[in-house]
Design an enzyme around this catalytic site. Structure first.
Site, mmCIF file in Angstrom:
data_model
loop_
_atom_site.group_PDB
_atom_site.id
_atom_site.type_symbol
_atom_site.label_atom_id
_atom_site.label_comp_id
_atom_site.label_asym_id
_atom_site.label_seq_id
_atom_site.Cartn_x
_atom_site.Cartn_y
_atom_site.Cartn_z
ATOM 1 N N THR A 199 -56.459 21.182 13.157
ATOM 2 C CA THR A 199 -56.109 23.295 14.122
ATOM 3 C C THR A 199 -55.064 23.334 14.684
ATOM 4 O O THR A 199 -53.805 22.930 14.230
ATOM 5 C CB THR A 199 -56.562 21.944 15.793
ATOM 6 O OG1 THR A 199 -57.922 21.455 15.748
ATOM 7 C CG2 THR A 199 -56.991 23.671 16.632
ATOM 8 N N ASP A 230 -63.548 19.078 19.853
ATOM 9 C CA ASP A 230 -62.553 19.828 20.667
ATOM 10 C C ASP A 230 -61.894 21.068 21.156
ATOM 11 O O ASP A 230 -61.774 21.468 21.607
ATOM 12 C CB ASP A 230 -61.595 18.850 21.082
ATOM 13 C CG ASP A 230 -60.084 19.181 20.327
ATOM 14 O OD1 ASP A 230 -60.408 18.939 18.946
ATOM 15 O OD2 ASP A 230 -59.293 19.388 20.661
ATOM 16 N N GLY A 251 -56.521 16.952 16.630
ATOM 17 C CA GLY A 251 -56.549 15.576 15.573
ATOM 18 C C GLY A 251 -58.151 15.599 16.083
ATOM 19 O O GLY A 251 -58.640 16.223 15.789
#
Length: 346
Positions: A199, A230, A251
């Site tokens: 990300t 997320d 992550g």
């Protein structure tokens, strides 16, 4: 015109929590000269090595006196359009069924936020997330609805599965083994590099001292169709409070979601923790809840406070973040990590 800001004038909410653990240690972020780092405005920080060119693009807006929210949108579009980056944007690796699905969110200094998840056929999810924030009363649009909204706003559909990504997917199909590995985002730019995800999360403070953030990803390579991590979830992959600071994560998103990681980091800074200590405490929560899982995955947090002080912390070594100020345009810092530090202490 109906705007997200007008909609949010109807009410607001606030929350706080107290949290400390045996893993927290009183330290400040150090640069190569050993001094406490941060405090210069404007400033933009972001995750991983591809954050360096992203920061430089964001800096163009900040240097001109522009808003932080405009800077972070412009900045993260750089890795989104990088055809060599298989973890973010249009060249991202597909899910196990061959679909490239993108996630992103954005949050400004007023607490306005927008998000898209599992969106197909649209190259710049961060810009669609911005449109959700600015032009709808909602926070998140997903799947076909997100793509439909983007087209209605004048964004063209396009095929995102590149020949290189398709080749990698077909190679993966031969065994169809799914096991996210640690820090392979640093390998995927190299010939023959392994497959994984990551990300770009970006946080900026403009000349007026206002904070905004953005986060965008193509998610885990060869994930289950429909999986969302997320990155597009406000409070997990990204959170900004203009009175306190901002945080973002990178992550394996499942563990970040379980701990509402970025919100936790900001709340810990509200209580007086430094950015690095707050990130370290968020990592400690993951370890405490899922100790065996934590040994096998990577999660990193990056944060900045209202003063412009920044810090990061990760589960595993290998996490890096980029910093850009008026006198440091391409600084890349190796983040600290729990398992590496634990070994040293032993």
């Amino acid at each position: 015109m109906f705007t997200r800001r007008k909609f949010l004038k109807a009410g607001a909410a606030s929350a706080s929590l107290a949290a400390f653990s045996k893993y927290s240690v009183a330290k400040t972020v150090q640069n190569t000269t050993g001094r406490a780092e941060g405090g210069k405005l404007p400033i933009v920080i972001s995750t991983w090595d591809f954050g360096v060119p992203a920061n430089k693009e964001a800096w163009k807006t900040l240097a001109a006196g522009g808003r932080a929210v405009d800077a972070v949108e412009a900045g993260v579009k750089i890795p989104e359009q990088d055809m060599k980056n298989h973890t973010v944007g249009r060249a991202g690796y597909p899910d196990r069924d061959g679909f490239v699905t993108l996630d992103a969110c954005i949050m400004d200094e007023f607490g306005n936020c927008g998000s898209v998840a599992a969106m197909e056929d649209i190259a710049h999810p961060i810009s669609v997330a911005r449109l959700v924030m600015d032009k709808t009363p909602h926070v998140m649009l997903v799947g076909d609805g997100a793509s439909q909204f983007a087209v209605e706003q004048g964004i063209k559909r396009e095929k995102l599965l590149t020949p290189e990504s398709e080749k990698a997917w077909k190679k993966w199909l031969k065994k169809a083994e799914y096991s996210p590995l640690i820090n392979i985002e640093n390998e995927q730019h190299r010939p023959g590099g392994k497959y994984n995800h990551d990300t770009i999360g970006m946080l900026a403070i403009d000349a007026k001292g206002n904070i905004s953030g953005a986060c965008t990803t193509s998610g885990m390579a060869f994930k289950m169709h429909g999986r969302v991590g997320d990155s597009p979830i406000i409070g997990a992959g990204l959170y900004v409070d203009n009175e306190v600071g901002g945080a973002t994560s990178t992550g394996v998103g499942e563990e970040v979601i379980r701990n509402v990681g970025s919100f936790l980091v900001v709340e810990l800074m509200r209580q007086g923790m430094s950015p690095e200590d707050a990130c370290k405490e968020a990592v400690a929560r993951i370890i405490k809840k899922k100790p065996e899982t934590a040994k096998k995955i990577q999660v990193g947090f990056l944060a900045i406070n209202k003063k412009g002080e920044y810090g990061a912390y990760a589960l595993q070594e290998g996490f890096s973040f980029a910093v850009c100020t008026a006198d440091k345009q391409d600084l890349l810092i190796d983040g600290k990590s729990f398992y590496k530090d634990e070994k040293k202490e032993k």
